[in-house]
Design a protein around this motif. Structure first.
Motif, PDB file in Angstrom:
ATOM      1  N   THR A   4       0.825  -1.203   0.000  1.00 55.77           N
ATOM      2  CA  THR A   4       0.000   0.000   0.000  1.00 55.77           C
ATOM      3  C   THR A   4       0.861   1.256   0.000  1.00 55.77           C
ATOM      4  N   MET A   5       1.907   1.275   0.816  1.00 56.65           N
ATOM      5  CA  MET A   5       2.800   2.441   0.872  1.00 56.65           C
ATOM      6  C   MET A   5       3.537   2.650  -0.442  1.00 56.65           C
ATOM      7  N   GLY A   6       3.750   1.556  -1.185  1.00 54.81           N
ATOM      8  CA  GLY A   6       4.416   1.671  -2.471  1.00 54.81           C
ATOM      9  C   GLY A   6       3.572   2.310  -3.551  1.00 54.81           C
ATOM     10  N   THR A   7       2.301   2.566  -3.269  1.00 55.08           N
ATOM     11  CA  THR A   7       1.413   3.218  -4.250  1.00 55.08           C
ATOM     12  C   THR A   7       1.295   4.715  -4.008  1.00 55.08           C
ATOM     13  N   TYR A   8       2.045   5.266  -3.056  1.00 56.92           N
ATOM     14  CA  TYR A   8       1.932   6.680  -2.700  1.00 56.92           C
ATOM     15  C   TYR A   8       3.115   7.482  -3.246  1.00 56.92           C
ATOM     16  N   TYR A   9       2.896   8.764  -3.401  1.00 56.82           N
ATOM     17  CA  TYR A   9       4.000   9.700  -3.600  1.00 56.82           C
ATOM     18  C   TYR A   9       4.751   9.814  -2.283  1.00 56.82           C
ATOM     19  N   SER A  10       6.058   9.875  -2.326  1.00 54.63           N
ATOM     20  CA  SER A  10       6.869   9.736  -1.119  1.00 54.63           C
ATOM     21  C   SER A  10       6.470  10.723  -0.021  1.00 54.63           C
ATOM     22  N   GLU A  11       6.307  12.011  -0.376  1.00 52.05           N
ATOM     23  CA  GLU A  11       5.987  13.014   0.641  1.00 52.05           C
ATOM     24  C   GLU A  11       4.588  12.815   1.229  1.00 52.05           C
ATOM     25  N   ASP A  12       3.690  12.160   0.487  1.00 50.28           N
ATOM     26  CA  ASP A  12       2.329  11.947   0.988  1.00 50.28           C
ATOM     27  C   ASP A  12       2.277  10.903   2.101  1.00 50.28           C
ATOM     28  N   LEU A  13       3.332  10.106   2.248  1.00 55.06           N
ATOM     29  CA  LEU A  13       3.349   9.103   3.309  1.00 55.06           C
ATOM     30  C   LEU A  13       3.315   9.729   4.698  1.00 55.06           C
ATOM     31  N   PHE A  14       3.774  10.991   4.788  1.00 49.73           N
ATOM     32  CA  PHE A  14       3.861  11.647   6.089  1.00 49.73           C
ATOM     33  C   PHE A  14       2.635  12.520   6.383  1.00 49.73           C
ATOM     34  N   LYS A  15       1.703  12.576   5.438  1.00 51.97           N
ATOM     35  CA  LYS A  15       0.523  13.421   5.629  1.00 51.97           C
ATOM     36  C   LYS A  15      -0.617  12.671   6.317  1.00 51.97           C
ATOM     37  N   LEU A 197      21.737  -3.002  -2.250  1.00 48.78           N
ATOM     38  CA  LEU A 197      22.468  -1.801  -2.647  1.00 48.78           C
ATOM     39  C   LEU A 197      21.668  -0.980  -3.649  1.00 48.78           C
ATOM     40  N   GLY A 198      21.010  -1.674  -4.581  1.00 49.44           N
ATOM     41  CA  GLY A 198      20.214  -0.960  -5.569  1.00 49.44           C
ATOM     42  C   GLY A 198      19.083  -0.174  -4.931  1.00 49.44           C
ATOM     43  N   ILE A 199      18.404  -0.789  -3.957  1.00 52.23           N
ATOM     44  CA  ILE A 199      17.312  -0.093  -3.273  1.00 52.23           C
ATOM     45  C   ILE A 199      17.850   1.076  -2.452  1.00 52.23           C
ATOM     46  N   ALA A 200      18.994   0.891  -1.805  1.00 48.16           N
ATOM     47  CA  ALA A 200      19.572   1.972  -0.997  1.00 48.16           C
ATOM     48  C   ALA A 200      19.989   3.160  -1.854  1.00 48.16           C
ATOM     49  N   ASN A 201      20.290   2.931  -3.125  1.00 47.87           N
ATOM     50  CA  ASN A 201      20.741   4.004  -4.004  1.00 47.87           C
ATOM     51  C   ASN A 201      19.621   4.603  -4.841  1.00 47.87           C
ATOM     52  N   LEU A 202      18.373   4.273  -4.509  1.00 51.10           N
ATOM     53  CA  LEU A 202      17.256   4.922  -5.186  1.00 51.10           C
ATOM     54  C   LEU A 202      17.165   6.396  -4.813  1.00 51.10           C
ATOM     55  N   SER A 203      17.636   6.743  -3.640  1.00 56.52           N
ATOM     56  CA  SER A 203      17.575   8.131  -3.172  1.00 56.52           C
ATOM     57  C   SER A 203      18.646   8.970  -3.859  1.00 56.52           C
ATOM     58  N   THR A 204      18.361  10.242  -4.036  1.00 59.70           N
ATOM     59  CA  THR A 204      19.309  11.178  -4.615  1.00 59.70           C
ATOM     60  C   THR A 204      19.863  12.086  -3.526  1.00 59.70           C
ATOM     61  N   ARG A 205      20.721  12.997  -3.931  1.00 60.56           N
ATOM     62  CA  ARG A 205      21.337  13.906  -2.953  1.00 60.56           C
ATOM     63  C   ARG A 205      20.304  14.836  -2.327  1.00 60.56           C
ATOM     64  N   TYR A 206      19.263  15.173  -3.066  1.00 63.05           N
ATOM     65  CA  TYR A 206      18.310  16.171  -2.596  1.00 63.05           C
ATOM     66  C   TYR A 206      16.980  15.574  -2.140  1.00 63.05           C
ATOM     67  N   ARG A 207      16.746  14.297  -2.411  1.00 66.70           N
ATOM     68  CA  ARG A 207      15.436  13.732  -2.082  1.00 66.70           C
ATOM     69  C   ARG A 207      15.570  12.243  -1.802  1.00 66.70           C
ATOM     70  N   ILE A 214      10.263   1.456  -0.659  1.00 67.97           N
ATOM     71  CA  ILE A 214       9.390   0.466  -0.042  1.00 67.97           C
ATOM     72  C   ILE A 214       8.820  -0.477  -1.095  1.00 67.97           C
ATOM     73  N   LEU A 215       8.475   0.048  -2.273  1.00 69.87           N
ATOM     74  CA  LEU A 215       7.992  -0.814  -3.350  1.00 69.87           C
ATOM     75  C   LEU A 215       9.085  -1.784  -3.791  1.00 69.87           C
ATOM     76  N   GLY A 216      10.327  -1.303  -3.879  1.00 67.56           N
ATOM     77  CA  GLY A 216      11.442  -2.195  -4.223  1.00 67.56           C
ATOM     78  C   GLY A 216      11.647  -3.268  -3.173  1.00 67.56           C
ATOM     79  N   LEU A 217      11.524  -2.908  -1.898  1.00 69.22           N
ATOM     80  CA  LEU A 217      11.639  -3.900  -0.829  1.00 69.22           C
ATOM     81  C   LEU A 217      10.515  -4.929  -0.906  1.00 69.22           C
ATOM     82  N   THR A 218       9.325  -4.457  -1.266  1.00 70.36           N
ATOM     83  CA  THR A 218       8.190  -5.382  -1.401  1.00 70.36           C
ATOM     84  C   THR A 218       8.462  -6.411  -2.489  1.00 70.36           C
ATOM     85  N   LEU A 219       8.942  -5.952  -3.645  1.00 67.75           N
ATOM     86  CA  LEU A 219       9.270  -6.877  -4.735  1.00 67.75           C
ATOM     87  C   LEU A 219      10.443  -7.783  -4.357  1.00 67.75           C
ATOM     88  N   GLY A 220      11.351  -7.247  -3.524  1.00 66.28           N
ATOM     89  CA  GLY A 220      12.504  -8.038  -3.109  1.00 66.28           C
ATOM     90  C   GLY A 220      12.163  -9.160  -2.148  1.00 66.28           C
TER      91      GLY A 220
END
Length: 246
Positions: A4-15, A197-207, A214-220
């Motif tokens: 379910t969390m993998g279907t959200y925009y990242s910032e919306d998870l905290f709303k 490692l691939g999932i950990a590197n999904l993040s960028t310097r600014y976001r 979480i979606l990658g972890l679910t598939l993993g």
């Protein structure tokens, strides 16, 4: 909840509490695919399969030697292997990385597979199973009939060890699939990254894209869920088989 969390925009998870699915699943899926997720998936799969094969084979062979042979220094050597189980693996990580560098094996998947050669728990587990579940009379009868020692192991002992092999195989595959620290310190090339490692590197310097991660972890987790769904009976039988004699 992860799906379910993998279907959200990242910032919306905290709303709000993500109870119902949202409509951002396709975008998150595109994000993880753009990060070479499928190659990371394949790298983890074949590394885990080879690690499991190497670890189970060496453990079964060593367990057979400790369980059915008598040789000089056997007690001390077996005790040394048991002592290594009490030492955290992280303490030997620097030495292992330096050794792999000396052999020019860093920045490859070889260190991740070679690590399966020293599975102290696997040796202990197989030794206990061999001692309690492989009749000595059967081994001696095969030897009297002229069967070679490798033939005794592969043709006589291995069929007795199938529950233990399946159980240890599941444990080794799980450990290799989830391994993050060793690939982190031995691999620098993105095309060689494993799934963690691939999932950990999904993040960028600014976001930090939590939803895509979480979606990658679910598939993993899907291969592990399938393994335990189809191998749960074998896992329980292998864990209890070496504990009862007769």
């Amino acid at each position: 909840m992860m799906l379910t969390m993998g279907t959200y925009y990242s910032e919306d998870l905290f709303k709000k509490l993500p109870i119902l699915p949202s409509g951002y699943l396709l975008e998150n899926f595109k994000t993880i695919l753009s990060a070479d997720f499928l190659r990371n998936y394949w790298n983890s799969f074949y590394v885990s399969v080879l690690f499991t094969a190497v670890s189970v084979f060496i453990s079964a062979l060593t367990g057979f030697a400790f369980g059915k042979y008598s040789f000089k220094g056997k007690t001390w050597l077996y005790g040394f292997i048991l002592v290594t189980m009490m030492i955290p693996g992280q303490l030997g990580l620097i030495a292992f990385v330096m050794e792999m560098k000396w052999f020019h094996l860093n920045n490859s998947h070889a260190p991740l597979i070679i690590a399966g050669l020293n599975n102290a728990f696997g040796v202990f587990f197989m030794t206990q199973f061999v001692q309690s579940s492989v009749p000595t009379e059967v081994v001696e009868s095969a030897r009297i009939d002229g069967c070679t020692e490798p033939g005794i192991f592969f043709r006589i002992v291995v069929p007795f060890l199938l529950p233990a092999v399946s159980t240890l195989g599941l444990i080794c595959f799980l450990g290799s699939w989830n391994n993050y620290l060793l690939p982190l310190v031995t691999i620098n090339k993105p095309e060689l990254y494993t799934l963690p490692l691939g999932i950990a590197n999904l993040s960028t310097r600014y976001r930090t894209d939590y939803a895509a991660s979480i979606l990658g972890l679910t598939l993993g987790t899907l291969p592990l869920i399938l393994l335990f769904l189809f191998g749960s009976k074998t896992l329980v039988r292998g864990l209890t088989g070496g504990a009862v004699k007769g």
